[in-house]
Each structure stands twice: as structure tokens, then as C-alpha cells.
Design an enzyme around this catalytic site. Structure first.
Site, PDB file in Angstrom:
ATOM      1  N   HIS A  92       0.870  -1.459  -0.114  1.00  0.00           N
ATOM      2  CA  HIS A  92      -0.253  -0.015   0.027  1.00  0.00           C
ATOM      3  C   HIS A  92       0.517   1.515  -0.242  1.00  0.00           C
ATOM      4  CE1 HIS A  92      -3.755  -2.424   1.563  1.00  0.00           C
ATOM      5  NE2 HIS A  92      -3.242  -2.878   1.852  1.00  0.00           N
ATOM      6  N   SER A 149      15.552  22.321 -14.663  1.00  0.00           N
ATOM      7  CA  SER A 149      14.430  23.135 -14.879  1.00  0.00           C
ATOM      8  C   SER A 149      15.127  24.691 -14.818  1.00  0.00           C
ATOM      9  CB  SER A 149      13.228  23.248 -13.919  1.00  0.00           C
ATOM     10  OG  SER A 149      12.757  24.845 -13.547  1.00  0.00           O
ATOM     11  N   LYS A 196      15.924  22.224  -9.068  1.00  0.00           N
ATOM     12  CA  LYS A 196      15.679  21.032  -9.709  1.00  0.00           C
ATOM     13  C   LYS A 196      16.416  20.076 -10.735  1.00  0.00           C
ATOM     14  CE  LYS A 196      11.420  20.167  -9.912  1.00  0.00           C
ATOM     15  NZ  LYS A 196       9.877  20.636 -10.264  1.00  0.00           N
ATOM     16  N   GLU A 198       9.539   9.644 -15.916  1.00  0.00           N
ATOM     17  CA  GLU A 198       8.547   9.319 -16.384  1.00  0.00           C
ATOM     18  C   GLU A 198       8.102  10.070 -17.483  1.00  0.00           C
ATOM     19  OE1 GLU A 198       9.924  13.758 -14.816  1.00  0.00           O
ATOM     20  OE2 GLU A 198       7.182  13.914 -15.048  1.00  0.00           O
TER      21      GLU A 198
END
Ligand code: ARG
Length: 486
Positions: free
Chosen positions: A184, A305, A311, A318
Site C-alpha cells: 500500500h 528546470s 530542480k 516519467e
């Protein structure tokens, strides 16, 4: 009047290029099938009909198939040896022409099959026109798609093996590196990083099995089924099947030109594999998040970024996470195309190719990116160790101790442990932070020995059951995989 209406239609719909009159033109009749045609197709008909924009990818398979077909035609005496030699030379030259980027692909010639055949006749004359004897584009395309898919399977299989190797190498390196195991996405029990990575090796090995099953079932040659009913020419289908590396020719000509379940199986195997990769990719996204900070990816697999200088975005992960979108999409797309299609061939089936190509190419990319990330990532060992001990992660070990040492039934042990967890939580300590007196207030028979099982190291070391997380197990399993994959 009719022409005016069509032209008007052209002006209100964009897909037709302005320089092409959207009317039939006798000069454009396709010589491959135009015997009974007085006029060529409208521009929109040509645009929707043509597959050359994408099926040119199968040029190698098309030439291979034609070479085998021509050799067989000559062998059984349907064409002369001279014609076969001319065809062979012509097709070889055309292959070189395509390879060099100098082939004049034509949309009017619809697809790769007719583009190559027309070019062959242009180059060698009469003999080129004999190549299509005892063959149809229906068995030809079924053959080419099978050959393309088989080649793709072989390439993907090698890549999956490489990703497995990458996982197994890192697992061997981190057989004893502890981390939290989750259910979970909540801390459950301590495990090791190596054990976690090897879970993916198991999944990927089944992916290879699915690709192999698909390959074995697709490996029958449809060539010679002709349009749908076979042919009266004395062809030798066993000869072409063998020349093209198939186990045997297919057994039913209608099925041969009508079926694409090999492609559905392939897409399904691709979709499942992509799904596995996406689960790992999602874990990389989670692990590299600074709140977790379980692993670091180098500059090679992250991007910055343009506005936020701090970043470090896991873009590769992704994108691997996203790939099942189009790959599963291709599977559902082709299932939908095939559903309810009456036997045998229907032009609908031309829509099989883009999905197959796209799925194979994107899975290849996802596999390469995954192999790269697995080799690149650096676990933050101290942080994973710390997290592995948090959240009362050794509560199961405590319950097991109560069963083993005090002979409590597991359910009672579970209940007593729950009370100890609640007590520790209330006091703001972990389980090992309770004194023996505090523990005995919950279960009077507990002894000092219990502290031996409350550490993360003891917890993982104890899980020696077959397939369990104990570092010794993991090291042996990683070694076994590396040997098998060598
Ligand atoms: N381009 C076609 C396809 O991809 C080839 C087969 C065409 N056959 C036919 N009878 N029109 O399916």
C-alpha cells in the site's frame, strides 16, 4: 456537375493537398490492378488508401520474401532461371537504393509491395512482371508483417535480457543493502535493495517467455496462401517457409491472410512488459523525490528546470512510466480493428502496422532507458537503512518471536504486538526503545531475548525461506541470474 461537387468538397476539407485535383484521372490508373479501371482514384481515395508512408519500414522483409518466392518459382519451373537471376539482381539493387535513401517512393503505388514491384519492372522489364505469379498482396503483407514482428521480437528479447542483467548486477552489489519493503506504499517490513531489484528480473524473465511463446506460434509461413484460396500453380510452400526461417507453412489459406492474432499476442506481450517497466519507473520517481531520497540519478538521466535552478527532474523515468499509454493503446486499437471482421482479408487490416511499429519502437526506447537508469542510479544507503527501521517495521518479527519462544498462537501474538506498537507510539519511541518492564506490562512472559529480533539487520537476516529477503538468498539468486544471463 459531379466534378464540381467533388471540388467543392475539397475546398471545405483540408486533408487533400491543393495542388492535386480531387477528381479521377485516367492517367493515374494503377497498372498493378487497373485493368478494368478507366480512371484513377480521387486524391482523397489515394490518401486514405496508401500505406507507403508507414509500411516502407518493411522493405527489408518485403525483399526477403520476394527473393524466397522467386527462388521457389524458378525451382519448380514456374519461371525461368534467367528471370529468377534478373529478379534477384534487381531486388538486391533496389535494397541498396532504399538503404541509400534514393528510392522514389510513390503514394500512387499505395504500399511497399507495389512500390518495390513497380521499380523492379522498371529496372529489369518483363521478368519483374512475373514475380507476382502465384502470390497476392494478401499473403505478401501477412508474410511481411510476420517477418517484421519476428525481427522485432528478437531485438526486444535481447534488450529485455540486457535490462535483466543490469538489475541482477545491481542486486548482487546490494544484496545486503536494507530498505523498507512496502505494501500500500506504506512501510511494511524491511527488505533489501537487491531483493527489490530482483523482483523485476523475475517479471522481465516472464516477459521474455511471452515473447518466445509469441514467436513460436507466429513462426509459420503464410506465403503461398495467395489471395485467400491458395493457387493452382505447383508451388512449394515448404521451400519458401524453410528459406525464410519458418518452422512450417500455415495450414489454412483463409486463416493465413485473415489472421493477425500473432500481432495481438506481440502487442499484448509488449504492453505487459511496458507495464512492468512503468512500475519500476514510478518507483524511481518516488525514490528520487527529496522527501524519500532513497536513490540518486546522475545528470545523464535527469533534466533541470529552466526556471527553478534546484530542480532535478526524472524525465526518463516519467516517460517510461507513460509508455504503456501508447503501447496498450496499440493493443486495444488492433483488437478493435480485428473485432467482427469477416473472413478473410479486409483493408481494415492495413491499420495493423502503425501500432505494431510504434509499440515495438517505444518499448525498445523504454527498455534502453530503463537499462540506463538501473546502471546509473546510486542508492543512498544510509537513508534507506534509516527508513527501513522506521514505522515499527520489525513488528512482524516481534510477533513471530512470541510465537516461536512463548508458543503463543499467531493471532494472540499479533494482538500483543499491536498493543506494544501502540504503547511505543504513545511514548514516541520505536519497539527497541521500550524497556523489558514496559514490554512485560503487556505480555509478562517476554524476556530480554526479544531484543535480538527487533533490529532491521536481524529481521532481513531471518527471512531465509525460499525466495525470501535474507541477504544470503539474494546474493545467491543474483549470482544465479547473472550466470543464466551470461
Ligand atoms: N497495403 C495492404 C495492407 O497493408 C497490402 C495488402 C493489400 N491487399 C489488397 N487486397 N488490397 O494490408
Amino acid at each position: 456537375m459531379a466534378a464540381t461537387a467533388v471540388i467543392h468538397h475539397r475546398e471545405t476539407s483540408s486533408p487533400v493537398p491543393d495542388d492535386q485535383p480531387n477528381i479521377a484521372n485516367a492517367a493515374d490508373v494503377n497498372s498493378a490492378w487497373g485493368g478494368r479501371y478507366a480512371a484513377g482514384p480521387s486524391a482523397i481515395m489515394q490518401a486514405i488508401n496508401a500505406s507507403i508512408g508507414f509500411d516502407r519500414k518493411m522493405w527489408r522483409q518485403d525483399i526477403r520474401g520476394s527473393l524466397a518466392h522467386a527462388a521457389m518459382l524458378a525451382h519448380v519451373g514456374i519461371i525461368s532461371a534467367d528471370d529468377e537471376a534478373a529478379i534477384r539482381e534487381g531486388l538486391t539493387a533496389i535494397g541498396a537504393e532504399i538503404e541509400a535513401g534514393g528510392f522514389p517512393f510513390s503514394e500512387a503505388l499505395e504500399d511497399i509491395h507495389m512500390n518495390i514491384e513497380a521499380r523492379l519492372t522498371e529496372r529489369i522489364g518483363e521478368a519483374g512482371k512475373r514475380l507476382h505469379t502465384a502470390r497476392s498482396r494478401n499473403d505478401q503483407v501477412a508474410l511481411d508483417v510476420r517477418l517484421w514482428t519476428r525481427d522485432a521480437i528478437d531485438g526486444l528479447d535481447a534488450q529485455v535480457a540486457d535490462v535483466m542483467r543490469a538489475f541482477a548486477e545491481r542486486a548482487a552489489e546490494h544484496a545486503g543493502t536494507v530498505m523498507p519493503g512496502f505494501t500500500h506504499l506504506q512501510p511494511a517490513q524491511p527488505t533489501t535493495f537487491g531483493h527489490h531489484l530482483l523482483a523485476y528480473v523475475e517479471m522481465l524473465s516472464r516477459d521474455r517467455g511471452r515473447l518466445a511463446d509469441c514467436r513460436a506460434r507466429l513462426n509459420e509461413s503464410p506465403l503461398g496462401a495467395a489471395a485467400l484460396c491458395g493457387t493452382g500453380f505447383p508451388i512449394d510452400r515448404h521451400m519458401t517457409a524453410e528459406a525464410l526461417g519458418f518452422d512450417r507453412p500455415t495450414r489454412n489459406s483463409l486463416d493465413s491472410v485473415a489472421s493477425r492474432d500473432f500481432a495481438l499476442e506481440f502487442l499484448s506481450a509488449c504492453a505487459i512488459c511496458a507495464t512492468h517497466l512503468s512500475r519500476f519507473a514510478e518507483e524511481v520517481v518516488i525514490w528520487t523525490n527529496p522527501y524519500f531520497n532513497f536513490v540518486k540519478l546522475s545528470d545523464a538521466f535527469t533534466t533541470g528546470s529552466s526556471i527553478m535552478p534546484q530542480k532535478r527532474n526524472p524525465d526518463a523515468a516519467e516517460l517510461v512510466r507513460a509508455k504503456p499509454g501508447r503501447i496498450t493503446g496499440a493493443l486495444v486499437g488492433l483488437l478493435t480493428v480485428m473485432k467482427g471482421l469477416p473472413l478473410t482479408y479486409g483493408k481494415d487490416m492495413q491499420e495493423d502496422k502503425e501500432g505494431i511499429f510504434d509499440a515495438a519502437e517505444n518499448l525498445a526506447l523504454a527498455l534502453a532507458a530503463t537499462a540506463g537508469m538501473v546502471r546509473d542510479l546510486q542508492p543512498v544507503v544510509g537513508r534507506m537503512q534509516e527508513a527501513a527501521g522506521a514505522g515499527f517495521s520489525t513488528a512482524t518479527d516481534l510477533a513471530d518471536w512470541l510465537v516461536r519462544e512463548l508458543k503463543l498462537p499467531f493471532r494472540d501474538a499479533h494482538h500483543a504486538t499491536g498493543r506494544l506498537v501502540a504503547k511505543a507510539e504513545g511514548m514516541g519511541v520505536d519497539l527497541a526503545g521500550l524497556t523489558i518492564t514496559e514490554m512485560q506490562a503487556v505480555e509478562p512472559r517476554i524476556t530480554d531475548g526479544v531484543f535480538g529480533v527487533l533490529s532491521v539487520a536481524a529481521s532481513v537476516r531471518s527471512r531465509t525461506s525460499h525466495g525470501g529477503t535474507a541477504p544470503g538468498n539474494v546474493a545467491a539468486m543474483a549470482k544465479d541470474w547473472l550466470e543464466r544471463l551470461a
